[in-house]
Design a protein around this motif. Structure first.
Motif, PDB file in Angstrom:
ATOM      1  N   SER A   1      37.162  70.134  52.450  1.00 26.79           N
ATOM      2  CA  SER A   1      35.880  70.719  52.819  1.00 26.79           C
ATOM      3  C   SER A   1      34.755  69.737  52.521  1.00 26.79           C
ATOM      4  O   SER A   1      34.677  69.159  51.450  1.00 26.79           O
ATOM      5  N   ASN A   2      33.876  69.548  53.510  1.00 24.20           N
ATOM      6  CA  ASN A   2      32.684  68.709  53.316  1.00 24.20           C
ATOM      7  C   ASN A   2      31.920  69.139  52.084  1.00 24.20           C
ATOM      8  O   ASN A   2      31.467  68.330  51.285  1.00 24.20           O
ATOM      9  N   VAL A   3      31.787  70.439  51.957  1.00 24.12           N
ATOM     10  CA  VAL A   3      31.005  70.998  50.873  1.00 24.12           C
ATOM     11  C   VAL A   3      31.623  70.653  49.529  1.00 24.12           C
ATOM     12  O   VAL A   3      30.965  70.141  48.635  1.00 24.12           O
ATOM     13  N   ARG A   4      32.908  70.932  49.388  1.00 23.43           N
ATOM     14  CA  ARG A   4      33.563  70.744  48.098  1.00 23.43           C
ATOM     15  C   ARG A   4      33.584  69.277  47.720  1.00 23.43           C
ATOM     16  O   ARG A   4      33.351  68.917  46.579  1.00 23.43           O
TER      17      ARG A   4
ATOM     18  N   LEU B   1      31.494  66.907  48.550  1.00 21.64           N
ATOM     19  CA  LEU B   1      30.184  66.424  48.117  1.00 21.64           C
ATOM     20  C   LEU B   1      29.716  67.141  46.856  1.00 21.64           C
ATOM     21  O   LEU B   1      29.032  66.561  46.024  1.00 21.64           O
ATOM     22  N   THR B   2      30.084  68.425  46.718  1.00 22.29           N
ATOM     23  CA  THR B   2      29.691  69.159  45.516  1.00 22.29           C
ATOM     24  C   THR B   2      30.349  68.546  44.292  1.00 22.29           C
ATOM     25  O   THR B   2      29.722  68.365  43.247  1.00 22.29           O
TER      26      THR B   2
END
Lengths: 207, 207
Positions: free
Chosen positions: A197-200, A202-203
């Motif tokens: 996931s892009n989000v995970r 980068l997070t």
């Protein structure tokens, strides 16, 4: 329809009238016998016990929704349309049922909460149908990288507000067929599990 | 913290103890005064009426969630991460609160249902914050063709199961940060309003 079936249907009409009168309070077999002008021994021929009665009540409530899901599954619509129709037909029924008699609808919801183990069987059936649809979509290349079970869970989370009668009623002014169509497109165009996931990603990097 | 604030905080601890003891039953000011060993006249200095008391209870419950949303909005995270964090921080808090004391959590939910007009204010605030985030995303080219209000409504429908405490608790074994991340990616990659929905177009053609 056999005599037994016709008798059961007539009794279920009495049950609905009792629910409409009294709200979502459980009805005993003795009360139903009295309402139907029938001896308890005679009623017993149609429903062995309260459990059997409530299964029949749930069965009658869910039957048109189950039939709609089966028809959609058996249709030769393209997968995206099938998926939309799978939800849209039930959404339409829920909204119509509710509009016809909001108080009666809420009483059914209360009864459902009191007999959650019966309702659970129908939810499991809908999940089973959904898994078939999702397997078909995956076979066509949608939802890359997702297992059927993960995709079922994710789709359920995103579409809960369009198919859980309790939520549909709570959000009745917000849900619509138009929005359902946009959400189905969002899922078909955006749902995937084949890259972190892009989000995970980068997070985690930001921590 | 002023003396008045400290007094209110101490009283809210008593309220929580009463809720933990008795469940989601409304507490009267007389009961609270008795529990706190305080005269009703003295209690009146802290809470003018029951309404003010319940506003303070809700305020205390929602405060960390509101603070988290404000922090995320003020951060300079990229929009997709911001959006994820906006939901993930609240999801984490809800899961932690529930895990700490499931019965107390359910009692708060019951109280919330009884004071829905107070809860509504916090839901509206969250919608307001969400609208800011969505405006930022639209300015960066996401959700093409959607007005802010439509996008807020669609995103709310898709993410309800990750932020409504009632639903999170109902689906506690199903929701996770991992799934939230995938849903956020799905929304950023798939949500748009700049072409007639594929589904609707084909559904109409099939009629």
């Amino acid at each position: 329809m056999t005599d037994l079936e016709a008798g059961r249907e007539a009794l279920l009409d009495h049950v609905e009238a009792l629910i409409a009168q009294r709200g979502g309070v459980s009805i005993t077999l003795a009360e139903l016998a009295a309402a139907a002008g029938m001896s308890p021994a005679n009623l017993y021929r149609f429903f062995e016990n309260k459990e059997a009665l409530y299964e029949a009540v749930a069965e009658r409530w869910f039957a048109p929704k189950v039939r709609a899901m089966e028809e959609v599954l058996a249709s030769d619509l393209p997968i995206r349309q099938k998926f939309y129709a799978f939800y849209a037909r039930r959404l339409g029924m829920i909204c119509d049922d509710y509009a016809r008699d909001p108080a009666l609808f809420r009483s059914y919801l209360e009864l459902g909460q009191q007999h959650i183990e019966i309702v659970r069987g129908f939810i499991d059936l809908a999940d089973h149908f959904l898994a078939e649809l999702i397997a078909e979509a995956i076979a066509e290349g949608y939802f890359p990288g997702l297992e059927i079970d993960s995709a079922v869970s994710l789709v359920n989370l995103m579409l809960q507000t369009f198919c859980d009668p309790e939520l549909v009623v709570m959000l009745i002014h917000s849900v619509s067929e138009e929005k359902l169509a946009i959400v189905v497109d969002t899922i078909f165009d955006g749902l995937r599990g084949d890259r972190p996931s892009n989000v995970r990603r980068l997070t985690r990097a930001a921590r």
